[in-house]
Design an enzyme around this catalytic site. Structure first.
Site, PDB file in Angstrom:
ATOM      1  N   HIS B  56      14.790  25.220   8.806  1.00  0.00           N
ATOM      2  CA  HIS B  56      14.890  26.669   8.595  1.00  0.00           C
ATOM      3  C   HIS B  56      15.936  27.006   7.539  1.00  0.00           C
ATOM      4  CE1 HIS B  56      12.466  27.023  12.140  1.00  0.00           C
ATOM      5  NE2 HIS B  56      13.384  26.500  12.922  1.00  0.00           N
ATOM      6  N   HIS B 215       8.108  28.204  13.424  1.00  0.00           N
ATOM      7  CA  HIS B 215       7.714  26.789  13.479  1.00  0.00           C
ATOM      8  C   HIS B 215       6.216  26.665  13.259  1.00  0.00           C
ATOM      9  CE1 HIS B 215      11.116  27.519  16.250  1.00  0.00           C
ATOM     10  NE2 HIS B 215      11.631  26.470  15.644  1.00  0.00           N
TER      11      HIS B 215
END
Lengths: 329, 329
Positions: B56, B215
């Site tokens: 991320h 995700h």
């Protein structure tokens, strides 16, 4: 083609509208949207103007602001801006100390900036960037291409102009930084130009384009994908070879993402490239990692190495406050 | 899978090595590489620690530095960090005023941060972020997911900790900012986790996943790609509906790229989203556009809206100096 757009012909205008609204404290749009300029112009300094086809953001509009550019002229995607854009920008941001154009070496850009310079009423100089060691001439350039090293030139010359260097001194410094800068890129995927609607080129499942240009132009060769360490070794090797011997130098290492590559991979490439420079006896004294000179959504990256001296290192460190580059307090 | 890596099992360690070398003026690696921490720790302030699966970036390590986090604990890609990482970070950066964990609402993260908190010797508090309005529960979360709004919480609470707020005040502020924050995302492509070697999910030639998680978890629905204005209208509509009536408020609008989307498209989305907020009678008082909370190479973006008050706007504006976020001079 899957893109977050409304229509192909409004991509640039809507994107610019968002850009100047998001960064209204730093930039504003020039007449008829021809250019992006600093919101608060500075009189008495050399005015730095760059520009080129869009699709390389944050270059150039993202570098307009204190310590860097005074204006940027965006063309359509991968298309040179027109002379009247460059002239309008010059007339607006000329602070009485002359205008310096920073131009990437592509035929359209070179020609249009030349026309704008001829039409200018005040003194004008030009720095041509051609840092790409991958190929000697290419699809769109006679001589080497100007790529991510352009950002380094804009930062260092921008700091000099802010510090009061005159037009000749800025021009000489910019040429010197360009000559001290080398880059090379690699692509893992193509980019897709909105107006074309399909990828610019195709790469096999396991191929990479070594030495790719920032518009997806061919590089040195198309080869099977290798580990990052080998890619870094080849690119740093080509750069160091092109410089000739410069062991012991302080260098800036810039790992530039092309737009579609995650930060994890860029930092991993930085680690591998920096260790290659260590082996060559060079000291990584400054670094930058991120998407600075992109090719829309292309996956891949370029490595740029600039030999630094006391003056250029100091100017690199000087305060900059733009949408995409900020440091120095 | 085409990635700039050497081997799947060294992606994280090599990437972290590059990160701390590139930003050695700001960060350093903790014992055994368990966490990234500020190079220059500050005593007497609340220590802010975050963490979560990697992939991320720049969240969270890119937000370690003055005015934001004191340490970040990176797990493997999309995998929670372990309690001993969190505990080691806390023991190292605790400046005597307690430790505040900022945790995204995913089961693994919540459980591991809880275990670390139980093992801690000093006072510990926790802020749980759950800003994603797309789904009520998901693959990896009970209740809403914590997504890009986490960056807003880290920035505002980070400024408060720097300004001397105590642990209770930081915790209360963080909960308040989280409650004033809503997000929603859209994916045009999947991401590819290195260890998996293939895309997490598949989308048709002309499909998008509306409400996607960071995700690549499923969102609300898979639908044909629509123009950016319609996408912005749906996402802003969902956010505004979830807030209830708040016309007249000042808001922060964050357009967050997932990693594979060019800046041109993000700014275009900013333009479209800001105009939607105008229509709803909200004032875009602050803005941020860029790749802040990414999903590796996923194409797409999320929109985050935070209702601001005088205090939170001031803390948002306060000086921050991290690898990925810098302003205030």
């Amino acid at each position: 083609m899957k893109k977050l757009i409304n229509a192909v012909d409004t991509v640039l205008s809507e994107s610019l509208a968002g850009f100047v609204r998001a960064h209204a404290d730093i930039v504003t749009l020039g007449d008829e949207g021809k250019f992006v300029r600093r919101r608060f112009p500075v009189r008495g300094k050399v005015a730095l103007i760059s520009g080129g086809g869009s699709g390389h953001e944050p270059l150039h509009a993202g570098f307009v602001g204190h310590g860097m550019l005074d204006a940027a002229c965006p063309g359509q995607v991968f298309t040179s801006p027109t002379p009247d854009q460059m002239l309008a920008a010059a007339e607006t941001v000329d602070g009485g100390a002359g205008v310096l154009y920073i131009v990437k070496n592509y035929e359209g850009d070179v020609m249009n900036f030349e026309m704008a310079a001829e039409m200018a009423s005040g003194p004008v100089a030009r720095i041509l960037t051609d840092d790409d060691v991958a190929v000697e001439s290419s699809t769109w350039s006679t001589g080497r291409r100007g790529v991510a090293g352009t950002m380094v030139v804009e930062k260092i010359v921008g700091a000099a102009a802010e510090a009061g260097y005159d037009l000749d001194a800025c021009k000489a410094l910019g040429d010197r930084v360009n000559q001290a800068t080398r880059s090379m890129g690699v692509a893992l995927t193509s980019c897709t130009v909105p107006a074309a609607g399909k990828p610019t080129f195709t790469l096999g499942e396991n191929e990479m384009e070594m030495g790719v240009g920032i518009h997806g132009e061919p590089g040195r060769r198309r080869v099977p994908l290798t580990p990052a360490a080998e890619i870094a070794a080849e690119m740093i090797g080509a750069i160091v070879h092109d410089f000739g011997d410069f062991a012991g130098s302080d260098v800036l290492l810039l790992v530039n993402g092309f737009g579609g590559t995650p930060a994890m991979e860029l930092y991993l490439m930085f680690d591998n490239a920096a260790r290659m420079l260590d082996k060559h006896g060079l000291r990584v004294a400054r670094s930058a990692v991120g998407n600075y000179v992109t090719s829309l959504d292309m996956a891949g990256c370029s490595l740029t190495v600039t030999k630094l001296d006391t003056e250029t290192a100091r100017l690199w460190d000087a305060r900059v406050h733009t949408a995409a580059l900020r440091w120095g307090m």
